[in-house]
Write an enzyme that holds these catalytic residues in place. Sequence first.
Site, PDB file in Angstrom:
ATOM      1  N   TYR A   1      -0.389   7.963  26.636  1.00  0.00           N
ATOM      2  CA  TYR A   1      -0.723   7.048  27.735  1.00  0.00           C
ATOM      3  C   TYR A   1       0.474   6.740  28.617  1.00  0.00           C
ATOM      4  O   TYR A   1       1.594   6.658  28.131  1.00  0.00           O
ATOM      5  CB  TYR A   1      -1.238   5.720  27.167  1.00  0.00           C
ATOM      6  CG  TYR A   1      -2.652   5.792  26.640  1.00  0.00           C
ATOM      7  CD1 TYR A   1      -3.714   6.138  27.475  1.00  0.00           C
ATOM      8  CD2 TYR A   1      -2.915   5.488  25.312  1.00  0.00           C
ATOM      9  CE1 TYR A   1      -5.009   6.195  26.976  1.00  0.00           C
ATOM     10  CE2 TYR A   1      -4.205   5.530  24.813  1.00  0.00           C
ATOM     11  CZ  TYR A   1      -5.249   5.888  25.652  1.00  0.00           C
ATOM     12  OH  TYR A   1      -6.523   5.935  25.166  1.00  0.00           O
TER      13      TYR A   1
ATOM     14  N   LYS B   1      -1.926 -14.385  -1.676  1.00  0.00           N
ATOM     15  CA  LYS B   1      -2.489 -14.719  -0.368  1.00  0.00           C
ATOM     16  C   LYS B   1      -2.382 -13.510   0.564  1.00  0.00           C
ATOM     17  O   LYS B   1      -1.589 -12.601   0.303  1.00  0.00           O
ATOM     18  CB  LYS B   1      -1.727 -15.913   0.220  1.00  0.00           C
ATOM     19  CG  LYS B   1      -0.230 -15.656   0.386  1.00  0.00           C
ATOM     20  CD  LYS B   1       0.535 -16.918   0.725  1.00  0.00           C
ATOM     21  CE  LYS B   1       2.010 -16.600   0.892  1.00  0.00           C
ATOM     22  NZ  LYS B   1       2.827 -17.806   0.991  1.00  0.00           N
TER      23      LYS B   1
HETATM   24  C1  LIG Z   1       4.081 -17.646   0.433  1.00  0.00           C
HETATM   25  C2  LIG Z   1       4.621 -18.731  -0.371  1.00  0.00           C
HETATM   26  C3  LIG Z   1       5.515 -18.487  -1.438  1.00  0.00           C
HETATM   27  C4  LIG Z   1       6.091 -17.138  -1.736  1.00  0.00           C
HETATM   28  O1  LIG Z   1       7.152 -16.861  -0.886  1.00  0.00           O
HETATM   29  P1  LIG Z   1       7.964 -15.486  -0.974  1.00  0.00           P
HETATM   30  O2  LIG Z   1       9.077 -15.635  -0.029  1.00  0.00           O
HETATM   31  O3  LIG Z   1       7.011 -14.427  -0.579  1.00  0.00           O
HETATM   32  O4  LIG Z   1       8.382 -15.359  -2.383  1.00  0.00           O
HETATM   33  C5  LIG Z   1       5.877 -19.544  -2.247  1.00  0.00           C
HETATM   34  N1  LIG Z   1       5.407 -20.798  -2.002  1.00  0.00           N
HETATM   35  C6  LIG Z   1       4.581 -21.077  -0.978  1.00  0.00           C
HETATM   36  C7  LIG Z   1       4.139 -22.469  -0.755  1.00  0.00           C
HETATM   37  C8  LIG Z   1       4.165 -20.065  -0.118  1.00  0.00           C
HETATM   38  O5  LIG Z   1       3.351 -20.343   0.890  1.00  0.00           O
END
Ligand SMILES: *Cc1c(COP(=O)(O)O)cnc(C)c1O
Length: 828
Positions: free
Chosen positions: A723, A498
Amino acid sequence: MTSLPIPKITTIIYGQLRQVGEKADERIITNISIDSRTLVDAESCLFFALVGERHNGHDYIGELYDKGVRCFVVSEYPVDDLKYQDACFIVVENTLHAMQRLAAFIRSEFQFPVLAITGSNGKTIVKEWLFELLLSQLKIARSPKSYNSQVGVPLSIWNMAGDFDFGILEAGISKTGEMSRLAKMVEPEIGIITNIGDAHQENFSSLEEKLDEKLQLFEGSQLLIYRKDQPLVSKIVENKFVQTATQLFSWTTKEADADCVIKQEKQKQGTNLLFHLNGKEQKITIPFSDEASIENACHCLALIISKNWLNESVIDAFPKLQSVAMRLELKQGINNSILINDYYNSDINSLEIALQFLGQQTNSSGKRKTVILSDFKQSGLQPEKLYAEVNRLLKLNRIGRLIGIGQVIKNHQLLFDLEAVFYDDTQDFINDFKEAAFKEEAILIKGGREFRFERLASALQKKYHQTQLEINLNTLVENLNLYREQLRPTTKIMIMVKAFSYGSGTIEIARTLEYQRVDYLAVAVADEGIELRQAGIETPIIVMNPEEHSFEAMIEYRLEPNIYSLRVYQQFYKVARSSAVRNYPVHIKVETGMSRLGFMDSAELAEMADEIQQEGILRVQSVFSHLAASDGPEHDEFTKLQYERFLTLSETVTSKQKHKVVLHLLNSAGIERFPDFQLDMVRLGIGLYGVPASERFLVRPIARWVSTISQVKFVEPGETVGYSRMGKVEHPKKIAVVPVGYADGYSRRFSNGGASMWVNGSVVPVIGNVCMDMTMIDVTGVDVEEGDFVELMGEHIQLKQLAEWAGTIPYEILTGISQRVRRIYSQE
Ligand SMILES: *Cc1c(COP(=O)(O)O)cnc(C)c1O
């Protein structure tokens, strides 16, 4: 090149030949394979069905047979052998040992001496550098990339047979007992032990044990090179080999009693190495000043001196050594092409590797494949044979077009029967270059160094501003394997890709993961999944935040929803029904303590689960939940409670299903800290990208954020920088402008010393406010020029540190690096 008939191989590996059709054993084997994914020449291939913890090569026999493979080494004869007309099977007890036996035989036929390199670090670099340094006087066969394992060494040996003067192999071990197997295959005449660190230390009771095991490799060698000022190494080497026929040759950079004493002189750029040879002071120069590079160069030098190979051409070659780390680079090319730059030498082994990588990266994207290739320098083959072999490899790998550059390849153009054009030299190509001739294709650029292909690469490369994020795909795979080691072989792995794979890019990462056979990919929204499918990714994909408007597209692209509420269930059910699908896989999320998405009510869950089972339109593929604080020891009791709650809630669903439902709970930190809760699958995220829950877990960051300096200027006292005039200058200062700003994701909180960058060996602070597209750093007293390389995040400025400076967590830094920062991928 090795070529052997099947009956002979059967004898060598003590096998029993069984064939399905008549005369199946008449094939001549010219290549061996252990991996159905990287197969090229099926017809003359012998496949070894290795049995690993996670994968069993026997499972791929059907697939390989369909691809044209007919010869197999197996430990279990297939029960359905009648399916395999005209195939032959060599049955052995252990397929790995059989492959090693075959390698030992091939090695015993080598007419040239072999150097073996072992040690904790530097093996590949020493091997590659020796190859470069000795290029002008010896024809050297060497193992490709870091093929140094129980499997890699026999594969290398198979490919090294030929008319060479010298062979170089790496040997690496991770467990006791492994070296004696490698030693039997390699039987080196010469050895180098680079150093002993504590990498791969887990399985050794002590460093001594590890070293002792490594040194088994050199029992029977004529010459062994080691570093005198590594006390443990010297002690054990000298104990073990005193009164043997092995001659020892030691070197040192300290005041010690060694065969070769090397003094270092640091230069502005690089280091001089001074030593005495035949009573004369000699000097070589290397373009590095870090300890590791100096050590690697000294090992090369020691071998060269001990063999009496030092001459003008070697001395000339030392200053031209390059760092070996990144050799296959993936970039965006012009007109929607992708570009793979190969900085290996041009030899036939590395061509195969590069073609494999090209195949992996174009895999089902439908892009046409073009190869730009220079003359080959060293092959041990006559040009006629060599270019015929190149032609064969190109065709096997379905290359659409060849652009050959150089006199020799041009003179042999009649050997190529694919679309091809030829040029005398690189300049000739550049003069003729038209952008429109390259479109929507994957281009591999591979050339010997003297062809200076970087000039044509820059013509083919899409132009961006100079800030980029470099992603090391090898490190990604190493990290993945570290997590795999925590798990039972049967536990499935879902990878969270993701948010642009936590900022590191989508398609290239997904391709690599698919190649590594992960079980699932997870995206946040449907669009991310659609992009993966359009790029040809076939691995199952789950969408974590499915939205109603995308349900039809999800079904079209075989994306599986996270069903986290009755509303989502009903909406998705409706679309699935009207699409006339059956048993469409869905994943049910239950709430156990995160108070985010998920079912809480077990009665509601039970009713839905029942209905899904009755209707047969959807199918509960998995049930899962998410831990709120798996990385915090202070919340471990709560994590255990979440696990208990999960078992109870998931039971309401699974009890209603007739099939096995996959259960999963752990994220990265969970895998690290609660392997007992791994259930049927885990969901790996941040850890894969290199951020562990604790320092002890040895994953490494896969990304390095770099830029180059646009301008350097001197600012007088009383002037200000940036700035709002926040960067006050009280003493004369030197300032460098770096083309990165908050629009790239470089936080404005880094303003006014809030963060530092790394330039030419110094860590220097940001001065003034970070601008939208630029940031100024204070480089007073540092030797810096325009165009110099700057690291914003990487080895010197750690991601964790940057996150702390920004007052956030690594996740936010990574995912905040904006899309306009170009991602560059490298793989060994
Ligand atoms: C993002 C996510 C993970 C992974 O988590 P990490 O801490 O990056 O390993 C696992 N399960 C769900 C539902 C997530 O949204």
